[in-house]
Scaffold this motif. Structure first.
Motif, PDB file in Angstrom:
ATOM      1  N   PHE A  19      29.718  19.325  23.984  1.00  0.00           N
ATOM      2  CA  PHE A  19      29.916  19.353  22.532  1.00  0.00           C
ATOM      3  C   PHE A  19      28.663  18.952  21.549  1.00  0.00           C
ATOM      4  O   PHE A  19      28.201  19.880  20.553  1.00  0.00           O
ATOM      5  CB  PHE A  19      30.937  18.058  22.334  1.00  0.00           C
ATOM      6  N   LEU A  20      27.986  18.070  21.939  1.00  0.00           N
ATOM      7  CA  LEU A  20      26.672  17.564  21.325  1.00  0.00           C
ATOM      8  C   LEU A  20      25.648  18.778  21.274  1.00  0.00           C
ATOM      9  O   LEU A  20      24.896  19.359  20.352  1.00  0.00           O
ATOM     10  CB  LEU A  20      26.232  16.344  21.561  1.00  0.00           C
ATOM     11  N   LEU A  21      25.596  19.409  22.455  1.00  0.00           N
ATOM     12  CA  LEU A  21      24.382  20.516  22.581  1.00  0.00           C
ATOM     13  C   LEU A  21      24.976  21.588  21.903  1.00  0.00           C
ATOM     14  O   LEU A  21      24.202  22.377  21.233  1.00  0.00           O
ATOM     15  CB  LEU A  21      24.460  21.003  24.154  1.00  0.00           C
ATOM     16  N   LYS A  22      26.288  22.100  21.604  1.00  0.00           N
ATOM     17  CA  LYS A  22      26.620  23.185  21.092  1.00  0.00           C
ATOM     18  C   LYS A  22      26.488  23.094  19.603  1.00  0.00           C
ATOM     19  O   LYS A  22      25.925  24.050  18.805  1.00  0.00           O
ATOM     20  CB  LYS A  22      28.033  23.647  21.296  1.00  0.00           C
ATOM     21  N   ASN A  23      26.633  21.664  19.039  1.00  0.00           N
ATOM     22  CA  ASN A  23      26.348  21.596  17.615  1.00  0.00           C
ATOM     23  C   ASN A  23      24.979  21.585  17.488  1.00  0.00           C
ATOM     24  O   ASN A  23      24.582  21.981  16.257  1.00  0.00           O
ATOM     25  CB  ASN A  23      27.075  20.189  17.249  1.00  0.00           C
ATOM     26  N   LYS A  26      23.677  25.352  17.262  1.00  0.00           N
ATOM     27  CA  LYS A  26      24.654  26.151  16.932  1.00  0.00           C
ATOM     28  C   LYS A  26      24.104  27.576  16.669  1.00  0.00           C
ATOM     29  O   LYS A  26      25.348  28.670  17.013  1.00  0.00           O
ATOM     30  CB  LYS A  26      25.321  25.820  15.469  1.00  0.00           C
ATOM     31  N   SER A  27      23.247  27.930  16.121  1.00  0.00           N
ATOM     32  CA  SER A  27      22.832  29.561  15.976  1.00  0.00           C
ATOM     33  C   SER A  27      22.686  30.248  17.267  1.00  0.00           C
ATOM     34  O   SER A  27      23.133  31.438  17.137  1.00  0.00           O
ATOM     35  CB  SER A  27      21.628  29.419  15.123  1.00  0.00           C
ATOM     36  N   GLU A  28      22.129  29.556  18.412  1.00  0.00           N
ATOM     37  CA  GLU A  28      21.918  30.183  19.684  1.00  0.00           C
ATOM     38  C   GLU A  28      23.264  30.599  20.203  1.00  0.00           C
ATOM     39  O   GLU A  28      23.563  31.654  20.813  1.00  0.00           O
ATOM     40  CB  GLU A  28      21.199  29.613  20.401  1.00  0.00           C
ATOM     41  N   TYR A  29      24.118  29.926  20.036  1.00  0.00           N
ATOM     42  CA  TYR A  29      25.739  29.883  20.422  1.00  0.00           C
ATOM     43  C   TYR A  29      26.266  30.802  19.807  1.00  0.00           C
ATOM     44  O   TYR A  29      27.106  31.699  20.282  1.00  0.00           O
ATOM     45  CB  TYR A  29      26.304  28.665  20.905  1.00  0.00           C
ATOM     46  N   LYS A  30      26.227  30.976  18.544  1.00  0.00           N
ATOM     47  CA  LYS A  30      26.880  32.002  17.694  1.00  0.00           C
ATOM     48  C   LYS A  30      26.123  33.449  18.227  1.00  0.00           C
ATOM     49  O   LYS A  30      27.032  34.197  18.103  1.00  0.00           O
ATOM     50  CB  LYS A  30      26.673  31.659  16.265  1.00  0.00           C
ATOM     51  N   TRP A  31      24.793  33.610  18.456  1.00  0.00           N
ATOM     52  CA  TRP A  31      24.047  34.814  18.950  1.00  0.00           C
ATOM     53  C   TRP A  31      24.892  35.031  20.121  1.00  0.00           C
ATOM     54  O   TRP A  31      25.452  36.185  20.499  1.00  0.00           O
ATOM     55  CB  TRP A  31      22.836  34.642  18.871  1.00  0.00           C
ATOM     56  N   LEU A  79      33.597  25.533  24.131  1.00  0.00           N
ATOM     57  CA  LEU A  79      34.257  24.897  22.908  1.00  0.00           C
ATOM     58  C   LEU A  79      34.218  25.681  21.744  1.00  0.00           C
ATOM     59  O   LEU A  79      33.212  26.422  21.514  1.00  0.00           O
ATOM     60  CB  LEU A  79      33.349  23.494  22.655  1.00  0.00           C
ATOM     61  N   GLU A  80      35.030  25.492  20.685  1.00  0.00           N
ATOM     62  CA  GLU A  80      35.018  26.335  19.480  1.00  0.00           C
ATOM     63  C   GLU A  80      33.757  25.760  18.475  1.00  0.00           C
ATOM     64  O   GLU A  80      33.543  24.475  18.658  1.00  0.00           O
ATOM     65  CB  GLU A  80      36.381  26.062  18.739  1.00  0.00           C
ATOM     66  N   PHE A  81      33.695  26.307  17.515  1.00  0.00           N
ATOM     67  CA  PHE A  81      32.941  26.051  16.221  1.00  0.00           C
ATOM     68  C   PHE A  81      33.436  25.047  15.444  1.00  0.00           C
ATOM     69  O   PHE A  81      32.903  24.152  14.680  1.00  0.00           O
ATOM     70  CB  PHE A  81      32.063  27.153  15.564  1.00  0.00           C
ATOM     71  N   ASN A  82      34.796  25.311  15.179  1.00  0.00           N
ATOM     72  CA  ASN A  82      35.754  24.387  14.530  1.00  0.00           C
ATOM     73  C   ASN A  82      35.726  23.078  15.226  1.00  0.00           C
ATOM     74  O   ASN A  82      36.310  22.822  16.136  1.00  0.00           O
ATOM     75  CB  ASN A  82      37.056  25.095  14.306  1.00  0.00           C
ATOM     76  N   LYS A  83      35.333  21.921  14.535  1.00  0.00           N
ATOM     77  CA  LYS A  83      35.172  20.694  15.194  1.00  0.00           C
ATOM     78  C   LYS A  83      36.276  20.124  15.673  1.00  0.00           C
ATOM     79  O   LYS A  83      36.533  19.266  16.823  1.00  0.00           O
ATOM     80  CB  LYS A  83      34.262  19.875  14.051  1.00  0.00           C
ATOM     81  N   ARG A  84      37.386  20.103  14.635  1.00  0.00           N
ATOM     82  CA  ARG A  84      38.576  19.577  14.830  1.00  0.00           C
ATOM     83  C   ARG A  84      39.178  20.185  16.413  1.00  0.00           C
ATOM     84  O   ARG A  84      39.706  19.531  17.241  1.00  0.00           O
ATOM     85  CB  ARG A  84      39.661  19.767  14.123  1.00  0.00           C
ATOM     86  N   GLN A  85      39.026  21.606  16.528  1.00  0.00           N
ATOM     87  CA  GLN A  85      39.663  22.379  17.581  1.00  0.00           C
ATOM     88  C   GLN A  85      38.938  22.005  19.055  1.00  0.00           C
ATOM     89  O   GLN A  85      39.535  21.782  20.040  1.00  0.00           O
ATOM     90  CB  GLN A  85      39.682  23.599  17.466  1.00  0.00           C
ATOM     91  N   ALA A  86      37.514  21.894  18.727  1.00  0.00           N
ATOM     92  CA  ALA A  86      36.739  21.490  19.748  1.00  0.00           C
ATOM     93  C   ALA A  86      36.890  20.190  20.324  1.00  0.00           C
ATOM     94  O   ALA A  86      36.797  19.937  21.573  1.00  0.00           O
ATOM     95  CB  ALA A  86      35.108  21.573  19.168  1.00  0.00           C
TER      96      ALA A  86
END
Length: 110
Positions: A19-23, A26-31, A79-86
């Motif tokens: 979760f921390l890594l994805k946050n 973020k731009s690399e994961y979106k790509w 994990l989703e980018f929406n923090k609540r769902q993630a």
């Protein structure tokens, strides 16, 4: 047995690390997600269950490091980018991992 319980508890933190890594990246994961578009669906819960069962009563150091690394990478990808769902998904996966880790510990120690 206490060592294994501590290891299972420690390894459940891999989902939080993902979760921390994805946050952080973020731009690399979106790509990455825009290029691959692979929905994980319920497979993420199966991976949690299998990861928990794979620990067993006396895990080797190599298997611990391998499973921990797989869980970090996999959790950061699903994990989703929406923090609540993630966070909701992360806690479900942690719970499943801990549950199946305990089941695997009980079943394999007999």
């Amino acid at each position: 047995m206490l060592r294994t319980i501590l290891i299972i508890t420690f390894m459940s933190s891999a989902y939080f690390a993902g979760f921390l890594l994805k946050n952080l990246a973020k731009s690399e994961y979106k790509w990455f997600q825009s290029k691959h578009k692979n929905p994980f669906g319920r497979l993420k819960y199966l991976i949690s269950a299998l990861g928990g069962l794979a620990i067993g009563p006396s895990p080797s150091t190599t298997s611990i490091i391998t499973i921990y690394g797989i869980l970090i990478v996999y959790s950061s990808l699903n994990l989703e980018f929406n923090k609540r769902q993630a966070i909701s998904s992360m806690f479900k996966q942690i719970g499943i991992f801990l549950l199946f880790g305990a089941i695997g510990l009980v079943l394999m120690s007999n």
